[in-house]
Every structure is written in structure tokens, then in C-alpha cells.
Design an enzyme around this catalytic site. Structure first.
Site, PDB file in Angstrom:
ATOM      1  N   SER A   1      69.457  10.229  43.953  1.00 28.75           N
ATOM      2  CA  SER A   1      68.778  11.492  44.211  1.00 28.75           C
ATOM      3  C   SER A   1      68.485  12.204  42.895  1.00 28.75           C
ATOM      4  O   SER A   1      69.400  12.608  42.165  1.00 28.75           O
ATOM      5  CB  SER A   1      69.649  12.392  45.094  1.00 28.75           C
ATOM      6  OG  SER A   1      69.039  13.664  45.171  1.00 28.75           O
TER       7      SER A   1
ATOM      8  N   HIS B   1      65.051   8.933  45.491  1.00 27.19           N
ATOM      9  CA  HIS B   1      65.152   9.943  46.546  1.00 27.19           C
ATOM     10  C   HIS B   1      64.796  11.299  45.937  1.00 27.19           C
ATOM     11  O   HIS B   1      65.417  11.748  44.964  1.00 27.19           O
ATOM     12  CB  HIS B   1      66.572   9.954  47.116  1.00 27.19           C
ATOM     13  CG  HIS B   1      66.741  10.905  48.265  1.00 27.19           C
ATOM     14  ND1 HIS B   1      66.374  10.588  49.553  1.00 27.19           N
ATOM     15  CD2 HIS B   1      67.223  12.175  48.315  1.00 27.19           C
ATOM     16  CE1 HIS B   1      66.632  11.613  50.352  1.00 27.19           C
ATOM     17  NE2 HIS B   1      67.144  12.597  49.627  1.00 27.19           N
TER      18      HIS B   1
ATOM     19  N   ASP C   1      64.204  15.344  46.629  1.00 26.57           N
ATOM     20  CA  ASP C   1      64.515  16.458  47.531  1.00 26.57           C
ATOM     21  C   ASP C   1      63.609  17.645  47.263  1.00 26.57           C
ATOM     22  O   ASP C   1      63.647  18.233  46.176  1.00 26.57           O
ATOM     23  CB  ASP C   1      65.971  16.893  47.322  1.00 26.57           C
ATOM     24  CG  ASP C   1      66.938  15.835  47.796  1.00 26.57           C
ATOM     25  OD1 ASP C   1      66.902  15.489  48.981  1.00 26.57           O
ATOM     26  OD2 ASP C   1      67.729  15.336  46.966  1.00 26.57           O
TER      27      ASP C   1
ATOM     28  N   MET D   1      62.835  21.432  48.454  1.00 24.33           N
ATOM     29  CA  MET D   1      63.436  22.555  49.204  1.00 24.33           C
ATOM     30  C   MET D   1      62.595  23.815  49.017  1.00 24.33           C
ATOM     31  O   MET D   1      62.131  24.077  47.915  1.00 24.33           O
ATOM     32  CB  MET D   1      64.839  22.834  48.673  1.00 24.33           C
ATOM     33  CG  MET D   1      65.740  21.630  48.655  1.00 24.33           C
ATOM     34  SD  MET D   1      67.331  22.055  47.912  1.00 24.33           S
ATOM     35  CE  MET D   1      68.116  20.441  47.890  1.00 24.33           C
TER      36      MET D   1
ATOM     37  N   HIS E   1      62.268  13.642  50.734  1.00 24.28           N
ATOM     38  CA  HIS E   1      63.038  14.335  51.769  1.00 24.28           C
ATOM     39  C   HIS E   1      62.617  15.800  51.749  1.00 24.28           C
ATOM     40  O   HIS E   1      62.979  16.547  50.837  1.00 24.28           O
ATOM     41  CB  HIS E   1      64.531  14.166  51.436  1.00 24.28           C
ATOM     42  CG  HIS E   1      65.461  14.902  52.338  1.00 24.28           C
ATOM     43  ND1 HIS E   1      66.811  15.062  52.033  1.00 24.28           N
ATOM     44  CD2 HIS E   1      65.265  15.519  53.530  1.00 24.28           C
ATOM     45  CE1 HIS E   1      67.389  15.741  53.016  1.00 24.28           C
ATOM     46  NE2 HIS E   1      66.484  16.034  53.928  1.00 24.28           N
TER      47      HIS E   1
ATOM     48  N   MET F   1      62.876  19.432  52.843  1.00 25.02           N
ATOM     49  CA  MET F   1      63.716  20.462  53.479  1.00 25.02           C
ATOM     50  C   MET F   1      62.905  21.743  53.476  1.00 25.02           C
ATOM     51  O   MET F   1      63.208  22.701  52.749  1.00 25.02           O
ATOM     52  CB  MET F   1      65.032  20.598  52.706  1.00 25.02           C
ATOM     53  CG  MET F   1      65.990  19.447  52.988  1.00 25.02           C
ATOM     54  SD  MET F   1      67.239  19.253  51.708  1.00 25.02           S
ATOM     55  CE  MET F   1      66.342  18.182  50.599  1.00 25.02           C
TER      56      MET F   1
ATOM     57  N   MET G   1      72.142  13.689  57.544  1.00 21.86           N
ATOM     58  CA  MET G   1      72.733  14.533  56.497  1.00 21.86           C
ATOM     59  C   MET G   1      74.249  14.490  56.645  1.00 21.86           C
ATOM     60  O   MET G   1      74.778  14.848  57.697  1.00 21.86           O
ATOM     61  CB  MET G   1      72.255  15.989  56.632  1.00 21.86           C
ATOM     62  CG  MET G   1      70.838  16.281  56.170  1.00 21.86           C
ATOM     63  SD  MET G   1      70.412  15.832  54.469  1.00 21.86           S
ATOM     64  CE  MET G   1      71.761  16.489  53.501  1.00 21.86           C
TER      65      MET G   1
ATOM     66  N   ASP H   1      72.758  10.743  53.466  1.00 21.57           N
ATOM     67  CA  ASP H   1      72.456  11.625  52.334  1.00 21.57           C
ATOM     68  C   ASP H   1      73.495  12.737  52.222  1.00 21.57           C
ATOM     69  O   ASP H   1      73.565  13.618  53.088  1.00 21.57           O
ATOM     70  CB  ASP H   1      71.051  12.214  52.547  1.00 21.57           C
ATOM     71  CG  ASP H   1      70.556  13.004  51.356  1.00 21.57           C
ATOM     72  OD1 ASP H   1      71.226  13.007  50.310  1.00 21.57           O
ATOM     73  OD2 ASP H   1      69.470  13.612  51.493  1.00 21.57           O
TER      74      ASP H   1
ATOM     75  N   GLY I   1      77.190  13.465  49.481  1.00 18.16           N
ATOM     76  CA  GLY I   1      78.597  13.119  49.243  1.00 18.16           C
ATOM     77  C   GLY I   1      78.904  11.631  49.258  1.00 18.16           C
ATOM     78  O   GLY I   1      80.048  11.234  49.462  1.00 18.16           O
TER      79      GLY I   1
HETATM   80  C1  DX5 Z   1      71.047  17.757  49.634  1.00 22.44           C
HETATM   81  C2  DX5 Z   1      70.088  16.655  49.284  1.00 22.44           C
HETATM   82  C3  DX5 Z   1      70.731  15.443  48.742  1.00 22.44           C
HETATM   83  C4  DX5 Z   1      71.531  15.662  47.485  1.00 22.44           C
HETATM   84  C5  DX5 Z   1      72.673  14.691  47.538  1.00 22.44           C
HETATM   85  O1  DX5 Z   1      70.409  18.716  50.392  1.00 22.44           O
HETATM   86  O2  DX5 Z   1      69.355  16.246  50.440  1.00 22.44           O
HETATM   87  O3  DX5 Z   1      69.784  14.386  48.555  1.00 22.44           O
HETATM   88  O4  DX5 Z   1      70.804  15.462  46.305  1.00 22.44           O
HETATM   89  O5  DX5 Z   1      73.506  14.952  46.469  1.00 22.44           O
HETATM   90  P1  DX5 Z   1      74.990  14.425  46.375  1.00 22.44           P
HETATM   91  O6  DX5 Z   1      74.925  12.914  46.361  1.00 22.44           O
HETATM   92  O7  DX5 Z   1      75.459  15.007  45.089  1.00 22.44           O
HETATM   93  O8  DX5 Z   1      75.734  14.939  47.578  1.00 22.44           O
HETATM   94 ZN    ZN Z   2      68.065  14.399  50.245  1.00 24.73          ZN
END
Ligand code: DX5
Ligand code: ZN
Length: 220
Positions: A9, A34, A36, A38, A67, A69, A138, A176, A178
């Protein structure tokens, strides 16, 4: 068995050295980028937008997995296609007419994904699973990298796997949030196909080695 995919990511990359980090992913055993996006409305954070995605796709040589959001994602489907997205994932919770949204994504030549927040039950996809190329589960609340993994995710993956099987669908399951070397094997064992990893990769001292390790564990 199909090989399990690793999707670093970019949210966790060093934005002041973005090209360097993208080239690292290009050279690594990673499968996808990946990305993100937002909007500060659907989630309580703003990441980056189109100009940055354009800069990323200029250098990235692997599948671009976006992705979203954001609320009302239909407004930007064509824009994300034009920017080079290969997979476009929208949130179930952000789409009133999900079937229409998925058709619009596919008509732009992209694979269509649906993301589920931790509280959203996979059974809600029962009537649409055959239209979905990828379900993103998620495993943290969306909005931020570096959060801790929610254990209920394993149950959700098992339920989703069963639904996909029951309906004869060929949908991929992406996880996605942790993800680390501690949980990746169990995630694969219960049915995950694509593993997103942000902080665990980019905050490690040797990110390229970390990707290699994740890929090896996931496929062991
Ligand atoms: C969170 C994102 C993830 C994030 C994951 O909203 O969708 O893609 O980057 O990051 P880690 O792997 O650090 O949890
Ligand atoms: Zn993501």
C-alpha cells in the site's frame, strides 16, 4: 493452487521519495500496487488525489489496484480509468446502486471491486457476488495505515469463501489492514487471495526483503 498476491500500500510510502519507493516495488516480488484514495468524508482522512495517482502510474510497472474510500464514486470512474487504474474498488457502504456502479467500472475496461467495512456482513453480497471481480475485506477501520488487525476478519473470509463457492463465482478475496508476517499465513489458509500490506512493508528496514518474505510465507 493459484499463487497468492502481495499488494504493497503506497499510503505508507515516503511521499518525498515516491519514485524511489515505486521502483523498489517494481523490482520486488510484489504483484500489485495498492492505492488508497480518501476524501475526508467517507473516512476521516484525506490521502491524495489524481495528480499523485498520475505520478504513480507513470513509474509503476505492475497492476494498479485502486481502493476508493470516497462517497459517490460514480463521479470519478472514467477519470480513474483514464489515469491507468486496472482494478477499481468502491465501498459497499458508499454505493446506493452498487450493481450499476460495478457495470460502469467494467464498461471502462477495469476489474470491479467491492470493499466491506469491518461491521458490514458478507451475506449482503449474496445477490451480487457473481458481478464482483474482487471483494476487499477491511481488517481495520478504513482511513489510516498502521492500525491493529481485527481478528473477526478470519470469520468473514471463511463466510465469503463459502458464498463464492456456493454461487460458483470466481471473485478474488483481498485483505486490507494490519497484515504482517504474523497473520498472513492464517489469512491465506482461510481463503485470502490478495494481501495488502502498508506499514509492515514500508516501515521495515529492508522493504524489498519484507515483500519477498511475505510472498514466500503466503505461498508456502
Ligand atoms: C486503510 C487503507 C489501507 C492501509 C493499510 O484505510 O485502506 O490500504 O494503507 O495499511 P497497513 O498495512 O499499515 O494497515
Ligand atoms: Zn486500502
Amino acid at each position: 493452487m493459484n499463487s497468492k498476491l502481495i499488494a504493497p500500500s503506497i499510503l505508507a510510502a515516503d511521499f518525498a521519495n515516491l519514485q524511489r519507493d515505486i521502483e523498489m516495488v517494481n523490482k520486488s516480488d510484489a504483484d500489485w500496487f495498492h492505492i488508497d484514495i480518501m476524501d475526508g468524508v467517507f473516512v476521516p482522512n484525506i490521502s491524495f488525489g489524481m495528480p499523485v495517482l498520475k505520478a504513480i502510474t507513470k513509474h509503476a510497472k505492475k497492476t494498479i489496484d485502486v481502493h476508493l474510500m470516497i462517497i459517490d464514486p460514480d463521479r470519478y470512474i472514467k477519470t480513474f480509468a483514464d489515469l491507468g487504474s486496472n482494478i477499481l474498488t468502491v465501498h459497499y457502504e458508499a454505493c446506493t446502486h452498487l450493481h450499476r456502479t460495478l457495470q460502469a467500472i467494467k464498461s471502462e475496461g477495469m476489474k470491479a471491486g467491492v470493499a466491506l467495512n469491518p461491521h458490514t456482513n458478507v451475506s449482503l453480497l449474496e445477490d451480487i457476488i457473481n458481478d464482483i471481480d474482487l471483494v476487499l475485506i477491511m481488517s481495520v477501520n478504513p482511513g489510516f495505515g498502521g492500525q491493529s488487525f481485527i481478528e473477526n476478519t478470519y470469520n468473514k473470509i471463511s463466510q465469503l469463501k463459502e458464498l463464492i463457492h456456493k454461487k460458483g463465482a470466481s471473485t478474488l478475496i483481498e485483505i486490507d489492514g494490519g497484515v504482517s508476517n504474523k497473520n498472513i499465513k492464517q489469512l491465506v489458509n482461510v481463503g485470502a487471495d490478495v494481501l495488502v500490506a502498508g506499514s509492515f512493508v514500508f516501515k521495515s528496514s529492508e522493504p524489498q526483503e519484507t515483500i519477498k518474505d511475505l510472498k514466500a510465507i503466503a505461498n508456502s
